[in-house]
Design an enzyme around this catalytic site. Sequence first.
Site, PDB file in Angstrom:
ATOM      1  N   ASP A 229      52.283   1.634  69.599  1.00 13.73           N
ATOM      2  CA  ASP A 229      53.283   1.486  68.539  1.00 13.73           C
ATOM      3  C   ASP A 229      52.657   0.802  67.308  1.00 13.73           C
ATOM      4  O   ASP A 229      52.000  -0.236  67.450  1.00 13.73           O
ATOM      5  CB  ASP A 229      54.440   0.634  69.094  1.00 13.73           C
ATOM      6  CG  ASP A 229      55.685   0.687  68.226  1.00 13.73           C
ATOM      7  OD1 ASP A 229      55.811   1.623  67.422  1.00 13.73           O
ATOM      8  OD2 ASP A 229      56.532  -0.212  68.373  1.00 13.73           O
TER       9      ASP A 229
ATOM     10  N   ASP B 135      50.092   3.985  61.627  1.00 13.80           N
ATOM     11  CA  ASP B 135      51.004   3.467  60.608  1.00 13.80           C
ATOM     12  C   ASP B 135      50.242   3.142  59.327  1.00 13.80           C
ATOM     13  O   ASP B 135      49.695   2.058  59.170  1.00 13.80           O
ATOM     14  CB  ASP B 135      51.720   2.217  61.141  1.00 13.80           C
ATOM     15  CG  ASP B 135      52.664   1.621  60.098  1.00 13.80           C
ATOM     16  OD1 ASP B 135      52.753   2.176  58.985  1.00 13.80           O
ATOM     17  OD2 ASP B 135      53.308   0.602  60.401  1.00 13.80           O
TER      18      ASP B 135
ATOM     19  N   GLU C  43      53.825   7.738  59.811  1.00 16.93           N
ATOM     20  CA  GLU C  43      54.983   7.128  59.135  1.00 16.93           C
ATOM     21  C   GLU C  43      54.849   7.293  57.638  1.00 16.93           C
ATOM     22  O   GLU C  43      53.793   7.058  57.065  1.00 16.93           O
ATOM     23  CB  GLU C  43      55.116   5.640  59.489  1.00 16.93           C
ATOM     24  CG  GLU C  43      56.268   4.967  58.730  1.00 16.93           C
ATOM     25  CD  GLU C  43      56.680   3.598  59.289  1.00 16.93           C
ATOM     26  OE1 GLU C  43      56.499   3.369  60.499  1.00 16.93           O
ATOM     27  OE2 GLU C  43      57.176   2.773  58.509  1.00 16.93           O
TER      28      GLU C  43
ATOM     29  N   HIS D 155      63.067  -3.499  60.962  1.00 18.01           N
ATOM     30  CA  HIS D 155      62.645  -4.088  62.243  1.00 18.01           C
ATOM     31  C   HIS D 155      63.182  -5.519  62.379  1.00 18.01           C
ATOM     32  O   HIS D 155      63.301  -6.221  61.388  1.00 18.01           O
ATOM     33  CB  HIS D 155      61.115  -4.189  62.320  1.00 18.01           C
ATOM     34  CG  HIS D 155      60.414  -2.871  62.394  1.00 18.01           C
ATOM     35  ND1 HIS D 155      59.738  -2.332  61.334  1.00 18.01           N
ATOM     36  CD2 HIS D 155      60.264  -1.996  63.407  1.00 18.01           C
ATOM     37  CE1 HIS D 155      59.187  -1.181  61.696  1.00 18.01           C
ATOM     38  NE2 HIS D 155      59.503  -0.943  62.941  1.00 18.01           N
TER      39      HIS D 155
ATOM     40  N   GLY E  79      63.245   0.329  64.151  1.00 15.93           N
ATOM     41  CA  GLY E  79      64.208  -0.737  63.859  1.00 15.93           C
ATOM     42  C   GLY E  79      65.560  -0.467  64.490  1.00 15.93           C
ATOM     43  O   GLY E  79      66.608  -0.658  63.864  1.00 15.93           O
TER      44      GLY E  79
ATOM     45  N   SER F  93      67.181  -1.939  67.153  1.00 12.31           N
ATOM     46  CA  SER F  93      68.046  -3.033  67.627  1.00 12.31           C
ATOM     47  C   SER F  93      69.015  -3.495  66.550  1.00 12.31           C
ATOM     48  O   SER F  93      68.592  -3.842  65.444  1.00 12.31           O
ATOM     49  CB  SER F  93      67.185  -4.250  68.018  1.00 12.31           C
ATOM     50  OG  SER F  93      66.229  -3.887  68.968  1.00 12.31           O
TER      51      SER F  93
HETATM   52  P1  13P Z   1      63.383  -3.324  66.701  1.00 11.58           P
HETATM   53  O1  13P Z   1      62.465  -4.413  67.153  1.00 11.58           O
HETATM   54  O2  13P Z   1      64.126  -3.675  65.469  1.00 11.58           O
HETATM   55  O3  13P Z   1      64.268  -2.837  67.799  1.00 11.58           O
HETATM   56  O4  13P Z   1      62.456  -2.101  66.281  1.00 11.58           O
HETATM   57  C1  13P Z   1      61.587  -1.574  67.211  1.00 11.58           C
HETATM   58  C2  13P Z   1      60.589  -0.711  66.554  1.00 11.58           C
HETATM   59  O5  13P Z   1      60.874   0.008  65.624  1.00 11.58           O
HETATM   60  C3  13P Z   1      59.242  -0.752  67.099  1.00 11.58           C
HETATM   61  O6  13P Z   1      58.372   0.083  66.410  1.00 11.58           O
END
Ligand code: 13P
Length: 279
Positions: free
Chosen positions: A82, A104, A134, A178, A207, A209
């Site tokens: 990631d 990224d 991205e 994020h 992002g 969450s």
């Molecule tokens: P959150 O931490 O806001 O859930 O985002 C996760 C994310 O996009 C990891 O690349």
Amino acid sequence: MALVNMVDMLSRAKDKGYGVGAFDFIDIKTLEGIIEAAEEENSPVILAVPERLLGIIDMKSLTRAALAYIECTDIPVALHLDHGKSFDNIILAVKYGFSSVMYDGSSLPMEENIKNTREIVRIARAAGISVEGELGYVGRNINAETLDSDFFTKPEEAKRYVEETGVDALAVSYGSVHGMYIGKPHLDFERLRAIKNTVDVPLVLHGGSGLSDDDFITSIKNGICKVNIFTEISVRGMDRLRNELKKDQELALVLDGLKKETRDVVKRYIELFGSRDMA
Ligand code: 13P
């Protein structure tokens, strides 16, 4: 089924109109929680290793552990790096057996982002794994209510980026952030629709969450095939650990609480994203 290439998993999601959750894990308990949730839901899942935490996580040993768990399960799992920004870490991910990497370059000028992404795609193709790129910028811990839409993904640039790099999936910016949300997010679905109509690859929402259920559902209806979640696992895991510690029990049970909390977070998202029984 075990380890699969992320692009195959996302193509299926795109055809059938559901989203696959990509959940960051940082240790064995979060890893176990994610896999257990996907098994119980009979769902494909993406296990993501966050590059920004590699100073804390030992990439080589955690990846080996993840691959062992993946080998022991029947559900399809992609192992993904990631937010890979470092060329060296991306090469290590290829070497350690990841089935997907994210490059990224979103904070770089467009030309440089294209040039670097194209190089990563060339290497990943040779290794038989997929690449997420991205375009547009998804910030961290900033007020979602006052975002500058100049940083959002522009459909015509997305078209050029996808065509010139050959990425398998594209992370887009249309109002998410994020970390925990500060201010109410207002996702620009019109922009997302326009991007979806311009490019052919599966789109990725970062992002996750803190967004509303409606935000996820509308996003998936409009081209999002992969949804990234990490902060909620982290915050809920910390709360759970605090509660377990109050019980004055042995360490194994405290840590089991972290696994169970991760599992519960992931199960809810799998159901919301519509990937239940899609293994
Ligand atoms: P959150 O931490 O806001 O859930 O985002 C996760 C994310 O996009 C990891 O690349």
